[in-house]
Scaffold this active site. Structure first.
Site, mmCIF file in Angstrom:
data_model
loop_
_atom_site.group_PDB
_atom_site.id
_atom_site.type_symbol
_atom_site.label_atom_id
_atom_site.label_comp_id
_atom_site.label_asym_id
_atom_site.label_seq_id
_atom_site.Cartn_x
_atom_site.Cartn_y
_atom_site.Cartn_z
ATOM 1 N N ASP A 1 -6.209 21.941 -9.030
ATOM 2 C CA ASP A 1 -6.468 20.878 -9.994
ATOM 3 C C ASP A 1 -5.820 21.322 -11.308
ATOM 4 O O ASP A 1 -6.306 22.253 -11.967
ATOM 5 C CB ASP A 1 -7.983 20.659 -10.152
ATOM 6 C CG ASP A 1 -8.307 19.462 -11.041
ATOM 7 O OD1 ASP A 1 -7.537 19.211 -11.992
ATOM 8 O OD2 ASP A 1 -9.325 18.799 -10.804
ATOM 9 N N LYS B 1 -6.664 11.357 -17.478
ATOM 10 C CA LYS B 1 -6.882 12.135 -18.706
ATOM 11 C C LYS B 1 -5.635 12.074 -19.596
ATOM 12 O O LYS B 1 -5.330 11.037 -20.138
ATOM 13 C CB LYS B 1 -7.258 13.570 -18.342
ATOM 14 C CG LYS B 1 -8.308 13.682 -17.232
ATOM 15 C CD LYS B 1 -9.677 13.276 -17.718
ATOM 16 C CE LYS B 1 -10.744 13.479 -16.672
ATOM 17 N NZ LYS B 1 -11.201 12.243 -16.017
ATOM 18 N N ARG C 1 0.818 -1.225 0.000
ATOM 19 C CA ARG C 1 0.000 0.000 0.000
ATOM 20 C C ARG C 1 0.851 1.274 0.000
ATOM 21 O O ARG C 1 0.398 2.345 -0.419
ATOM 22 C CB ARG C 1 -0.945 -0.044 1.210
ATOM 23 C CG ARG C 1 -1.850 1.137 1.370
ATOM 24 C CD ARG C 1 -3.133 0.810 2.141
ATOM 25 N NE ARG C 1 -2.944 -0.111 3.233
ATOM 26 C CZ ARG C 1 -2.518 0.238 4.469
ATOM 27 N NH1 ARG C 1 -2.223 1.481 4.741
ATOM 28 N NH2 ARG C 1 -2.412 -0.675 5.410
#
Ligand SMILES: Cc1ncc(COP(=O)(O)O)c(C=O)c1O
Length: 393
Positions: free
Chosen positions: A183, A208, A54
């Protein structure tokens, strides 16, 4: 190293991998320690190497190095989606009783998170006009922990004065540190350098342009300094938001061609924007790289390029006419997640998701993602669409 060289070489060490060009994809949960002493040493400093699946593997670190190095940050944290990146970043910098300022042009699900989960944990969100600039100072309260920017907004494309917002917000927050989160998905780490503009935490939906092929969900948070990175890394580890190795590998592979793909997305996007601006059915084109965009000067000052996502507003027409145009497009298809090689077109309704400002465009707004197809074929597809729109109006 210049960005293109960094993109070709970052996160690779063939000598450590039998001469093979790309790093291996480590599938890992358990990491074994040879001795009690080694176990204890790594447990004391779990972020200083491989500790537990993790926490990341060499595959994770290679991707993070590539993204962070390109953007000029201290280090990155990878997450299983862009949404996981932005929610983890917001959780890392807030606690109950805090106030955060979020741009009214923000990606809808960011607003959804702030208005539900953050609120549920006692953090108040106030939305501000994306064009607030240094006026943000008037909104800072003693409990303001963070200012969140998204520039340009991914539906309405306001370019924010990020340096003015960051410095005015910091100057007004006298008694406590204030995080500036951005962002930066639209520009990618190539076209906007958040840390040179006052940002502390840069967030990417790597889904994206970074992945670039519409085949993986991935997020990245890049931090300006070590303290912020530790705060974000600990939060990600505690929340358990770790990205899968195959998706991270696709992100790293996407980075290799990011620059050449973006040059094409950007050029095609601008060519389509200019072509659309001359169409009689179009009221206005909203593309930051066009001189008629209200924030064009800011875009020129702060950005070194444009990606392929922009919008245009139609003159008022019935909804059925928009459907007649969009339902039968051959190349531009309708879908939400942009940044892949294929062109997309989408009717949007920003009026529904605003609270601090009003969206007053009388006609429908259409968002375009310019893919890698031939631009003349894309124009022909749009021209046929306009013929259907005219016939149905
Ligand atoms: C600007 C922006 N930020 C974040 C996200 C969320 O990314 P993901 O879909 O990887 O969760 C998106 C997705 O559309 C986006 O457009």
């Amino acid at each position: 190293m210049k960005p293109d060289t960094h993109l070709a070489h970052a996160g690779r060490d063939p000598a450590a991998n039998q001469g093979i060009v790309n790093p291996p994809v480590y599938h890992a949960s358990t990491v074994l320690f040879p001795t009690v002493a080694a176990l204890e040493e790594r447990t004391r400093a779990p972020f200083d190497g491989v500790y537990y699946g993790r926490y990341g593997t060499p595959t994770t670190f290679a991707f993070e190095e590539a993204v962070s190095g390109l953007e000029g940050g201290f280090k990155a944290v990878s997450l299983p989606s862009g949404q996981a990146a932005l929610t983890t970043a917001l959780m890392a910098v807030t606690q109950a009783g805090d106030h955060v300022l979020v741009t009214d042009s923000v990606y809808g699900p960011t607003r959804g998170f702030c208005d539900s989960v953050l609120r549920q944990f006692g953090v108040e969100t106030e939305y501000y006009d994306p064009r607030v600039g240094a006026g943000i100072a008037a909104l800072i309260r003693p409990n303001t922990a963070a200012v969140y920017v998204e520039s340009p907004g991914s539906l309405t494309f306001e370019v924010q004065d990020v340096p003015a917002i960051a410095s005015a917000a910091r100057a007004a927050a006298v008694n406590r540190p204030l995080a500036v989160l951005m962002d930066n998905t639209w520009a990618t780490p190539l076209f906007f350098k958040p840390f040179a503009h006052g940002v502390t935490i840069s967030i990417h939906a790597a889904t994206k342009y970074i992945v670039g092929h519409s085949d993986a969900m991935l997020g990245a948070i890049v931090c300006a300094n070590e303290e912020t990175w530790l705060q974000v890394k600990r939060t990600a580890v505690r929340l358990g938001t770790c990205a899968g190795p195959d998706d991270i590998y696709l992100g790293l592979r996407g980075m290799r061609t990011l620059s050449v793909r973006l040059a094409r997305h950007g050029a095609t996007g601008l060519a389509l924007a200019d072509w659309l601006a001359a169409r009689p059915e179009v009221a206005r084109v909203i593309h930051p790289a066009r001189p008629d965009h209200p924030d064009h000067a800011l875009w020129r000052r702060d950005f070194s390029g444009a990606s392929g996502l922009f919008a245009f507003a139609l003159k008022p027409v019935p909804k059925a006419a928009v459907a007649a145009m969009l339902d039968q497009m051959r190349l531009f298809r309708m879908g939400y997640s942009w940044g892949g090689f294929e062109s997309l077109i989408l009717p949007t309704d920003p009026a529904k998701v605003r609270t601090a400002t009003r969206w007053e465009e009388p006609g429908p707004l259409i968002r375009v993602h310019a893919g890698l197809e031939d631009v003349d074929d894309l124009k022909a597809d749009l021209a046929d669409g306009f013929a259907r729109l005219q016939a149905a109006s």
